[in-house]
Design a protein around this motif. Structure first.
Motif, mmCIF file in Angstrom:
data_model
loop_
_atom_site.group_PDB
_atom_site.id
_atom_site.type_symbol
_atom_site.label_atom_id
_atom_site.label_comp_id
_atom_site.label_asym_id
_atom_site.label_seq_id
_atom_site.Cartn_x
_atom_site.Cartn_y
_atom_site.Cartn_z
ATOM 1 N N LEU A 1 0.851 -1.189 0.000
ATOM 2 C CA LEU A 1 0.000 0.000 0.000
ATOM 3 C C LEU A 1 0.885 1.236 0.000
ATOM 4 O O LEU A 1 1.798 1.352 0.827
ATOM 5 N N ALA A 2 0.630 2.165 -0.925
ATOM 6 C CA ALA A 2 1.473 3.354 -1.063
ATOM 7 C C ALA A 2 0.612 4.604 -1.171
ATOM 8 O O ALA A 2 -0.515 4.569 -1.675
ATOM 9 N N GLY A 3 1.172 5.715 -0.686
ATOM 10 C CA GLY A 3 0.520 7.022 -0.812
ATOM 11 C C GLY A 3 1.413 7.975 -1.576
ATOM 12 O O GLY A 3 2.586 8.166 -1.228
ATOM 13 N N PHE A 4 0.888 8.588 -2.638
ATOM 14 C CA PHE A 4 1.652 9.495 -3.487
ATOM 15 C C PHE A 4 1.108 10.922 -3.369
ATOM 16 O O PHE A 4 -0.078 11.132 -3.111
ATOM 17 N N GLY A 5 1.990 11.892 -3.613
ATOM 18 C CA GLY A 5 1.555 13.286 -3.613
ATOM 19 C C GLY A 5 1.062 13.720 -2.239
ATOM 20 O O GLY A 5 1.737 13.517 -1.227
ATOM 21 N N THR A 6 -0.122 14.302 -2.192
ATOM 22 C CA THR A 6 -0.683 14.732 -0.907
ATOM 23 C C THR A 6 -0.949 13.540 0.007
ATOM 24 O O THR A 6 -0.904 13.680 1.235
ATOM 25 N N ALA A 7 -1.216 12.378 -0.573
ATOM 26 C CA ALA A 7 -1.490 11.183 0.234
ATOM 27 C C ALA A 7 -0.236 10.664 0.915
ATOM 28 O O ALA A 7 -0.334 9.900 1.878
ATOM 29 N N GLU A 8 0.946 11.070 0.455
ATOM 30 C CA GLU A 8 2.171 10.657 1.117
ATOM 31 C C GLU A 8 2.226 11.215 2.543
ATOM 32 O O GLU A 8 2.784 10.585 3.445
#
Length: 259
Positions: free
Chosen positions: A111-118
């Motif tokens: 599970l990964a978060g990119f951009g603002t979700a990071e």
């Protein structure tokens, strides 16, 4: 008559142009969130998950994506996931996303978060989401895993960064219980004090001058021994990852598990 003959083709062309441009707009607004390359989901599951993902994607301005595969070509799951997102980000002109990747071949999930979700879904929150979806993964309910990912991650992302969303003090039921308890204490105190203050104590009837200890005895009665099992450390679960960068230079938060 000539004026009507001239207007008719123009109106027809305008209608055709409207239909065509309308079709283009609909096509441009159609986003895909589920990429089930391993064929783990039914058509009904895909439709339901697409609707759920679209709803929460619009809410956070970050797309919730689901990627499955049965063969990563020998690549680590983080590399496979990163290559997919680099291409997806360019094609969709979007840098903000939450991506759940499942490789059924190696039985790994990431599970990964990119951009603002990071930031809003940092490594700690990713790990908490994984804790909730692992029962679905082990039972083979991959649609349920994505559904839980979307709803739980969406709820976590509503809290400001650095806050533990599972903190008991943030729970509505806990806040309601504390309010009821405080209310009960206040009302009980008011009731007890309504009848006046009691000034009589045990010392009132105690005569210290004429009271003596006549005898003293210390007798051993019994002995109780309790045993407690010492828990052993459990290194199972196969956790790995913790964020990084894609081949295209996009940083991400993340975490993975074996199932």
């Amino acid at each position: 008559m000539r004026l009507w003959n001239l207007k008719a083709p123009v109106l027809f062309l305008l209608m055709v142009f409207t239909i065509l441009t309308g079709g283009l707009v609909v096509s441009a607004q159609t986003d895909q969130h589920v990429y089930d390359n391993a064929g783990l989901l039914s058509e009904a599951d895909i439709r339901e998950l697409e609707t759920l993902a679209a709803e929460h994607s619009q809410k956070h301005g970050a797309d919730f994506l689901f990627l499955t595969t049965s063969n990563m070509g020998g690549l680590p799951i983080t590399t496979y996931m990163g290559d997919f997102f680099d291409q997806w980000a360019v094609e969709n002109n979007q840098e903000n996303a939450v991506l759940l990747t499942i490789d059924i071949g190696t039985r790994q999930v990431y599970l990964a978060g990119f951009g603002t979700a990071e930031t809003s879904l940092d490594n700690q929150r990713v790990d908490m989401v994984l804790d909730r979806i692992m029962p679905f993964m082990r039972s083979g309910d991959y649609g349920g895993a994505f559904r839980e990912t979307v709803t739980t991650a969406s709820r976590y992302m509503e809290y400001r960064p650095g806050v533990n969303p599972e903190n008991i003090f943030l729970k509505t039921w806990f806040q309601a219980a504390v309010s009821l308890l405080l209310g009960g204490v206040i009302v009980g105190s008011m009731v007890l004090n309504a009848g006046g203050r009691v000034t009589t104590t045990a010392r009132t009837y105690f005569d210290g001058n004429n009271t003596r200890v006549r005898s003293q005895r210390d007798q051993f009665r019994n002995k109780t021994v309790s045993r407690r099992r010492i828990p052993k450390s459990n290194s199972g679960g196969g956790g790995f990852g913790g964020g990084g960068s894609t081949g295209g230079g996009r940083s991400f938060s993340g975490g993975g598990r074996n199932f």
